[in-house]
Design a protein around this motif. Structure first.
Motif, PDB file in Angstrom:
ATOM      1  N   LEU A  43       0.879  -1.166   0.000  1.00 40.21           N
ATOM      2  CA  LEU A  43       0.000   0.000   0.000  1.00 40.21           C
ATOM      3  C   LEU A  43       0.915   1.214   0.000  1.00 40.21           C
ATOM      4  O   LEU A  43       1.610   1.476   0.982  1.00 40.21           O
ATOM      5  CB  LEU A  43      -0.909  -0.002   1.233  1.00 40.21           C
ATOM      6  CG  LEU A  43      -1.757  -1.267   1.426  1.00 40.21           C
ATOM      7  CD1 LEU A  43      -2.586  -1.151   2.700  1.00 40.21           C
ATOM      8  CD2 LEU A  43      -2.636  -1.523   0.224  1.00 40.21           C
ATOM      9  N   VAL A  44       0.934   1.924  -1.129  1.00 39.86           N
ATOM     10  CA  VAL A  44       1.917   2.981  -1.341  1.00 39.86           C
ATOM     11  C   VAL A  44       1.234   4.344  -1.355  1.00 39.86           C
ATOM     12  O   VAL A  44       0.443   4.633  -2.251  1.00 39.86           O
ATOM     13  CB  VAL A  44       2.682   2.756  -2.659  1.00 39.86           C
ATOM     14  CG1 VAL A  44       3.726   3.847  -2.862  1.00 39.86           C
ATOM     15  CG2 VAL A  44       3.338   1.382  -2.683  1.00 39.86           C
ATOM     16  N   PRO A  45       1.532   5.186  -0.375  1.00 42.23           N
ATOM     17  CA  PRO A  45       0.963   6.536  -0.353  1.00 42.23           C
ATOM     18  C   PRO A  45       1.513   7.393  -1.499  1.00 42.23           C
ATOM     19  O   PRO A  45       2.681   7.254  -1.869  1.00 42.23           O
ATOM     20  CB  PRO A  45       1.409   7.116   0.989  1.00 42.23           C
ATOM     21  CG  PRO A  45       1.885   5.964   1.787  1.00 42.23           C
ATOM     22  CD  PRO A  45       2.351   4.932   0.818  1.00 42.23           C
ATOM     23  N   THR A  46       0.679   8.246  -2.021  1.00 41.60           N
ATOM     24  CA  THR A  46       1.088   9.194  -3.049  1.00 41.60           C
ATOM     25  C   THR A  46       0.859  10.611  -2.523  1.00 41.60           C
ATOM     26  O   THR A  46       0.073  10.817  -1.600  1.00 41.60           O
ATOM     27  CB  THR A  46       0.301   8.963  -4.350  1.00 41.60           C
ATOM     28  OG1 THR A  46      -1.095   9.064  -4.076  1.00 41.60           O
ATOM     29  CG2 THR A  46       0.606   7.588  -4.943  1.00 41.60           C
ATOM     30  N   PRO A  47       1.547  11.580  -3.095  1.00 40.06           N
ATOM     31  CA  PRO A  47       1.446  12.954  -2.595  1.00 40.06           C
ATOM     32  C   PRO A  47       0.023  13.518  -2.669  1.00 40.06           C
ATOM     33  O   PRO A  47      -0.743  13.174  -3.567  1.00 40.06           O
ATOM     34  CB  PRO A  47       2.364  13.744  -3.526  1.00 40.06           C
ATOM     35  CG  PRO A  47       3.298  12.747  -4.095  1.00 40.06           C
ATOM     36  CD  PRO A  47       2.511  11.473  -4.194  1.00 40.06           C
TER      37      PRO A  47
END
Length: 116
Positions: free
Chosen positions: A6-10
């Motif tokens: 699960l990769v957060p993005t800006p």
């Protein structure tokens, strides 16, 4: 067995993207994106050429089994949303729960979130 990231993005500022998130997105076998048009801009900015598929609230019920098969075959998959951490108020909860039920590793990277 693969792993779901699960990769957060800006949220608004591309400079908020973490080095680790960029590394993971470059190394996984597949990226699942809430909106491929929005995510394509992010991936292009950071020169990430990983294959991307759409994963959103209108198709997640139909795609989960196929994604789980890929993970069970050893593929590593990243899930990103349009902004922030996926699975909080974005598509991803069903996939994350299915991975936990099948004992597939899920790793949530630190980063931007709209949670607070």
């Amino acid at each position: 067995m693969g792993k779901l990231y699960l990769v957060p993005t800006p949220i608004g500022n591309l400079e908020d993207m973490t080095f680790r998130a960029i590394k993971v997105l470059k190394e996984v076998d597949l990226i699942l994106a809430e909106d491929t048009r929005t995510s394509a801009k992010l991936l292009k900015h950071f020169e990430i050429g990983t294959q991307m598929h759409s994963h959103h609230m209108h198709n997640e019920h139909q795609t989960i089994e196929h994604i789980l098969q890929k993970l069970e075959q050893g593929q590593h998959i990243a899930l990103i949303s349009d902004a922030g951490t996926p699975a909080i108020s974005d598509p991803g909860f069903l996939l994350t729960r299915a991975c936990v039920d099948k004992n597939i590793a899920v790793e949530c990277l630190p980063g931007a979130t709209a949670f607070v």
